[in-house]
Design an enzyme around this catalytic site. Sequence first.
Site, PDB file in Angstrom:
ATOM      1  N   LEU A   1       0.812  -1.224   0.000  1.00  0.00           N
ATOM      2  CA  LEU A   1       0.000   0.000   0.000  1.00  0.00           C
ATOM      3  C   LEU A   1       0.845   1.273   0.000  1.00  0.00           C
ATOM      4  CD1 LEU A   1      -2.748  -1.092   2.568  1.00  0.00           C
ATOM      5  CD2 LEU A   1      -2.744  -1.337   0.081  1.00  0.00           C
TER       6      LEU A   1
ATOM      7  N   GLU B   1       0.289   5.925  -0.609  1.00  0.00           N
ATOM      8  CA  GLU B   1      -0.649   7.039  -0.380  1.00  0.00           C
ATOM      9  C   GLU B   1      -1.846   7.017  -1.340  1.00  0.00           C
ATOM     10  OE1 GLU B   1      -0.781   9.437   1.930  1.00  0.00           O
ATOM     11  OE2 GLU B   1       0.919   8.527   2.962  1.00  0.00           O
ATOM     12  N   GLY B   2      -1.630   6.477  -2.549  1.00  0.00           N
ATOM     13  CA  GLY B   2      -2.737   6.391  -3.502  1.00  0.00           C
ATOM     14  C   GLY B   2      -3.845   5.505  -2.944  1.00  0.00           C
ATOM     15  N   HIS B   3      -3.451   4.320  -2.450  1.00  0.00           N
ATOM     16  CA  HIS B   3      -4.438   3.414  -1.832  1.00  0.00           C
ATOM     17  C   HIS B   3      -5.088   4.098  -0.618  1.00  0.00           C
ATOM     18  CE1 HIS B   3      -1.496   0.288  -3.509  1.00  0.00           C
ATOM     19  NE2 HIS B   3      -2.627  -0.017  -4.107  1.00  0.00           N
TER      20      HIS B   3
ATOM     21  N   ARG C   1       4.297  -0.937  -8.131  1.00  0.00           N
ATOM     22  CA  ARG C   1       5.373  -1.392  -9.022  1.00  0.00           C
ATOM     23  C   ARG C   1       6.562  -0.431  -9.042  1.00  0.00           C
ATOM     24  NH1 ARG C   1       0.894  -3.643 -12.317  1.00  0.00           N
ATOM     25  NH2 ARG C   1       1.279  -5.894 -12.448  1.00  0.00           N
TER      26      ARG C   1
HETATM   27  P1  AMP Z   1      -3.605  -1.941  -7.035  1.00  0.00           P
HETATM   28  O1  AMP Z   1      -3.187  -2.344  -5.662  1.00  0.00           O
HETATM   29  O2  AMP Z   1      -2.485  -1.384  -7.871  1.00  0.00           O
HETATM   30  O3  AMP Z   1      -4.423  -3.000  -7.743  1.00  0.00           O
HETATM   31  O4  AMP Z   1      -4.584  -0.702  -6.866  1.00  0.00           O
HETATM   32  C1  AMP Z   1      -5.711  -0.779  -6.032  1.00  0.00           C
HETATM   33  C2  AMP Z   1      -6.544   0.467  -6.226  1.00  0.00           C
HETATM   34  O5  AMP Z   1      -5.764   1.613  -5.935  1.00  0.00           O
HETATM   35  C3  AMP Z   1      -7.030   0.638  -7.685  1.00  0.00           C
HETATM   36  O6  AMP Z   1      -8.368   1.137  -7.665  1.00  0.00           O
HETATM   37  C4  AMP Z   1      -6.080   1.660  -8.230  1.00  0.00           C
HETATM   38  O7  AMP Z   1      -6.619   2.429  -9.284  1.00  0.00           O
HETATM   39  C5  AMP Z   1      -5.819   2.516  -7.011  1.00  0.00           C
HETATM   40  N1  AMP Z   1      -4.551   3.250  -7.139  1.00  0.00           N
HETATM   41  C6  AMP Z   1      -3.328   2.723  -7.431  1.00  0.00           C
HETATM   42  N2  AMP Z   1      -2.409   3.706  -7.512  1.00  0.00           N
HETATM   43  C7  AMP Z   1      -3.061   4.871  -7.289  1.00  0.00           C
HETATM   44  C8  AMP Z   1      -2.672   6.246  -7.244  1.00  0.00           C
HETATM   45  N3  AMP Z   1      -1.409   6.624  -7.463  1.00  0.00           N
HETATM   46  N4  AMP Z   1      -3.609   7.167  -6.971  1.00  0.00           N
HETATM   47  C9  AMP Z   1      -4.900   6.804  -6.759  1.00  0.00           C
HETATM   48  N5  AMP Z   1      -5.341   5.534  -6.771  1.00  0.00           N
HETATM   49  C10 AMP Z   1      -4.433   4.575  -7.038  1.00  0.00           C
END
Ligand code: AMP
Length: 282
Positions: free
Chosen positions: A33, A35-37, A187
Amino acid sequence: MKVTGSIAEIRALSRQWHTEGERVGLVPTMGYLHEGHLSLVQRSRELADRTVVSIFVNPTQFGPGEDLDTYPRDLDRDLELCSSEQVDAVFIPSADTFYAPGHSTWVEETALSKGLCGGSRPRHFRGVTTVVTKLFNAVQPDLAVFGRKDAQQALVIQRMVRDLDIPVEIHLGDIIREADGVAMSSRNARLNEVERVRARALNHGLKAAGGLCESGERRAAVLLSAVEKALREADAEIDYVELVGLESLQPVSELTAPALLAVAVRIGATRLIDNCILRPRG
Ligand code: AMP
């Protein structure tokens, strides 16, 4: 904070909350996780009474030769972050229990999922829509929050929910970026120092196109070549750079309405995506 890998347990918890009149929000993630999450968690906490984060590196959305085995993981840190964000429950199904032996049922969106990332990752969105359906069935949320970072994924999920009458509100959170403009991504951890600097080219390219758009440029070919130039200068291997309709995801040749400018590249061994919305001036 409840931490469970059991479908029965998370469903019972959600039922209990619903009996108490509480609304349940779900934030699906693959963990590691950032900050986006966490911004999506905060959004869910504003919208719902209870927030569940799922952490599941979903094998069915990875193709052969992709990075399923090397996808970054750190469950202890993820749980600490969830706890400090006052998440109510973390759902961590194991791949074996979530996909029973002989699993043979798929949920597939057949239009929006074909282009962009669907072009180079043909089974990817089938894996996403199937796992999101399974997560919805396990957690039974009233709402779920996804990020605009995965713009195509968000649109595919909205279409799936509409087409299949799934009673879950979908909310979208904006892209959260590092100080240098690179979109946060689990990533990014796989980039070495030099690659991490090269990764700035995605945002630089989008910004260059944004600047042209501000000054009145509407031709897709010109806008796209500004992005491609930035990516080539950083020696990024381009998967796609496309300007597409916000709802249709079909390529547009002229910016006559707001459109999605989306890029996917490989930097070294790491695949990165980014996007922005371009709006015609005036
Ligand atoms: P992931 O763990 O990459 O599958 O992402 C899980 C959720 O977090 C998905 O809805 C993504 O679109 C969202 N997410 C990933 N990176 C970001 C980010 N930088 N800003 C906002 N949401 C994000």
